[in-house]
Design an enzyme around this catalytic site. Structure first.
Site, mmCIF file in Angstrom:
data_model
loop_
_atom_site.group_PDB
_atom_site.id
_atom_site.type_symbol
_atom_site.label_atom_id
_atom_site.label_comp_id
_atom_site.label_asym_id
_atom_site.label_seq_id
_atom_site.Cartn_x
_atom_site.Cartn_y
_atom_site.Cartn_z
ATOM 1 N N LYS A 197 36.294 11.463 -21.044
ATOM 2 C CA LYS A 197 36.473 10.013 -21.178
ATOM 3 C C LYS A 197 37.856 9.591 -20.699
ATOM 4 O O LYS A 197 38.021 8.515 -20.121
ATOM 5 C CB LYS A 197 36.230 9.587 -22.624
ATOM 6 C CG LYS A 197 34.747 9.596 -22.976
ATOM 7 C CD LYS A 197 34.482 9.337 -24.421
ATOM 8 C CE LYS A 197 32.988 9.442 -24.698
ATOM 9 N NZ LYS A 197 32.707 9.551 -26.143
ATOM 10 N N LYS A 225 24.215 14.830 -16.694
ATOM 11 C CA LYS A 225 23.229 14.374 -17.687
ATOM 12 C C LYS A 225 22.911 12.886 -17.535
ATOM 13 O O LYS A 225 23.739 12.115 -17.054
ATOM 14 C CB LYS A 225 23.737 14.670 -19.096
ATOM 15 C CG LYS A 225 24.891 13.816 -19.522
ATOM 16 C CD LYS A 225 25.108 13.860 -21.028
ATOM 17 C CE LYS A 225 26.220 12.873 -21.362
ATOM 18 N NZ LYS A 225 26.413 12.513 -22.693
ATOM 19 N N LYS A 246 23.760 6.364 -20.610
ATOM 20 C CA LYS A 246 23.421 4.940 -20.745
ATOM 21 C C LYS A 246 24.094 4.072 -19.702
ATOM 22 O O LYS A 246 23.507 3.161 -19.169
ATOM 23 C CB LYS A 246 23.852 4.431 -22.128
ATOM 24 C CG LYS A 246 23.009 4.927 -23.259
ATOM 25 C CD LYS A 246 23.385 4.192 -24.550
ATOM 26 C CE LYS A 246 23.186 5.093 -25.752
ATOM 27 N NZ LYS A 246 24.412 5.749 -26.205
HETATM 28 P P1 TYM Z 1 24.963 8.891 -27.676
HETATM 29 O O1 TYM Z 1 24.870 7.450 -28.067
HETATM 30 O O2 TYM Z 1 25.666 9.210 -26.403
HETATM 31 O O3 TYM Z 1 23.528 9.529 -27.580
HETATM 32 C C1 TYM Z 1 22.589 9.418 -28.640
HETATM 33 C C2 TYM Z 1 21.779 10.682 -28.757
HETATM 34 O O4 TYM Z 1 21.106 10.979 -27.529
HETATM 35 C C3 TYM Z 1 21.426 12.298 -27.085
HETATM 36 N N1 TYM Z 1 21.517 12.300 -25.609
HETATM 37 C C4 TYM Z 1 20.880 13.186 -24.816
HETATM 38 N N2 TYM Z 1 20.061 14.208 -25.095
HETATM 39 C C5 TYM Z 1 19.555 14.912 -24.055
HETATM 40 N N3 TYM Z 1 19.819 14.607 -22.745
HETATM 41 C C6 TYM Z 1 20.635 13.588 -22.406
HETATM 42 N N4 TYM Z 1 20.874 13.282 -21.143
HETATM 43 C C7 TYM Z 1 21.216 12.819 -23.476
HETATM 44 N N5 TYM Z 1 22.058 11.747 -23.516
HETATM 45 C C8 TYM Z 1 22.233 11.462 -24.834
HETATM 46 C C9 TYM Z 1 22.778 12.608 -27.704
HETATM 47 O O5 TYM Z 1 22.980 14.001 -27.808
HETATM 48 C C10 TYM Z 1 22.653 11.928 -29.047
HETATM 49 O O6 TYM Z 1 21.968 12.752 -29.967
HETATM 50 N N6 TYM Z 1 28.655 10.773 -30.503
HETATM 51 C C11 TYM Z 1 27.246 10.359 -30.505
HETATM 52 C C12 TYM Z 1 26.942 9.277 -31.525
HETATM 53 C C13 TYM Z 1 27.297 9.641 -32.922
HETATM 54 C C14 TYM Z 1 26.653 10.626 -33.742
HETATM 55 C C15 TYM Z 1 27.339 10.608 -34.987
HETATM 56 C C16 TYM Z 1 25.591 11.504 -33.523
HETATM 57 C C17 TYM Z 1 28.291 9.073 -33.657
HETATM 58 N N7 TYM Z 1 28.315 9.649 -34.899
HETATM 59 C C18 TYM Z 1 26.956 11.447 -36.031
HETATM 60 C C19 TYM Z 1 25.227 12.372 -34.574
HETATM 61 C C20 TYM Z 1 25.928 12.339 -35.799
HETATM 62 C C21 TYM Z 1 26.909 9.817 -29.136
HETATM 63 O O7 TYM Z 1 27.765 9.408 -28.391
HETATM 64 O O8 TYM Z 1 25.582 9.747 -28.872
#
Ligand code: TYM
Length: 337
Positions: free
Chosen positions: A113, A195, A198
């Protein structure tokens, strides 16, 4: 027997995509009966990279709607917004005293980031994994359904919990990343460049809000090549990704046919037709996404329903969070009367 506690969250930084679905949401839905589940929208986390909040409200409501459209039942789970639970911020503060600058600077997501936003190296970005640990530990969750990209954050959450327990007594159980299969899932972008995410590379990302035409166009443009050079060859990762997507939305017999074609192909004798494979995948994907897209749009337009769900989620989450905070405060010794 008490049900195990599950927690996971999604940042409201854009439209949800297939990576979010297959890495996370699909497991949420499967877990909601057997576990005591907390799922939330990580709006505080989104401020570390998206300081412009013009779209925040829309995004938060859409993520809630999309969670439900994918099959989550807000009467079974606690579905809430992070900023509705101030207890998380207090636990984040305590955990910050147990997190070290060196380890935070080494976190892969922090370094990535920073590369993308060198002019906004804010402290929230550095301590992102601490806030994530607070999200999890505030409910004393043990299973965290996430995609592969979150593995390191989970390891850090365990470290912070262990340090807390070592210093103040055994209050916080150690959380683990969870997937029903053996491995955590990583869905790649359709152009084969890293990967699916969003806010990047939107033409190579399949969103849960995409209509049939955009899905077809994007899949037909997905990266392929001239075919395998030898029978039973190793698939390049962008081809593997198409097979992964197909195995998620198409009938097993369809996937098997293309697997067999791939394995029987060699240089000069290419049996697999990637064009046909993509056409089939596009149709099956469009059929898979359509009901989710329509249901999410309906829910998003129903402000009364959303309001009820968000309040109910906040109440459930705060009840659990305040219990943990009581234990945490008393373990630390913040209890003077
Ligand atoms: P975020 O918002 O980027 O993504 C949400 C969830 O989707 C999964 N994910 C993927 N899985 C497989 N392939 C991909 N290309 C892919 N892109 C996203 C992520 O692994 C996630 O499970 N830091 C976290 C948000 C968060 C969180 C937490 C998660 C904040 N606090 C506590 C678990 C527990 C995040 O940025 O997810």
């Amino acid at each position: 027997m008490e049900k195990e506690i599950v927690l996971s969250g999604i940042r409201p930084t854009g439209f949800l995509h297939l990576g979010n679905y297959f890495g996370a949401l699909r497991n949420y839905v499967r877990m909601q009966d057997a576990f005591n589940c907390y799922f939330f929208v990580a709006d505080w986390h989104s401020l570390t990279t998206h300081p412009d909040t013009t779209e925040l409200r829309n995004s938060v409501l859409r993520v809630i709607a999309e969670n439900i459209a994918c099959g989550l039942d807000p009467d079974k789970v606690a579905l809430y917004i992070q900023s509705d639970v101030p207890e998380i911020a207090e636990l984040y503060l305590y955990l910050n005293m147990l997190a070290y600058k060196g380890e935070l600077e080494k976190t892969v997501t922090f370094k990535e980031k920073l590369r993308r936003q060198p002019d906004n190296a804010n402290a929230g970005l550095l301590t992102y994994p601490v806030l994530q640990a607070a999200d999890i530990l505030i409910h004393r969750a043990v299973k965290v359904p996430v995609g592969k990209d979150q593995e390191q954050h989970l390891e850090m959450a365990r470290n912070f919990a262990e340090r807390f327990n070592y210093r103040y007594g055994n209050v916080l159980p150690l959380p683990h990343a969870f997937n029903y299969g053996d491995n955590l899932v990583k869905i790649m972008s359709l152009d084969g460049s890293g990967k699916m995410s969003k806010s990047e590379n939107q033409l190579a990302t399949l969103y849960l809000a995409d209509d049939g035409d955009s899905i077809r166009k994007k899949i037909m443009k997905a990266k392929t090549d001239q075919g395998p050079s030898e029978p039973n060859g190793v698939k390049p990762d962008y081809i593997e990704n198409l097979f992964t997507l197909m195995s998620l939305v198409s009938a097993p017999g369809t996937v098997q046919k293309f697997e067999d074609d791939f394995n029987a192909s060699s240089a000069g004798n290419c049996i697999i037709r990637y064009g046909d494979m993509k056409k089939q995948l596009a149709e099956d994907m469009a059929a898979f996404i359509q009901p989710i897209r329509e249901k999410a749009a309906d829910i998003q337009n129903n402000k009364l329903l959303l309001d009820r769900i968000i309040r109910q989620g906040a109440d459930k989450a705060r009840a659990s969070a305040s219990e943990t905070l009581k234990l945490v405060r008393s373990a630390i010794g913040i209890k003077y009367m």
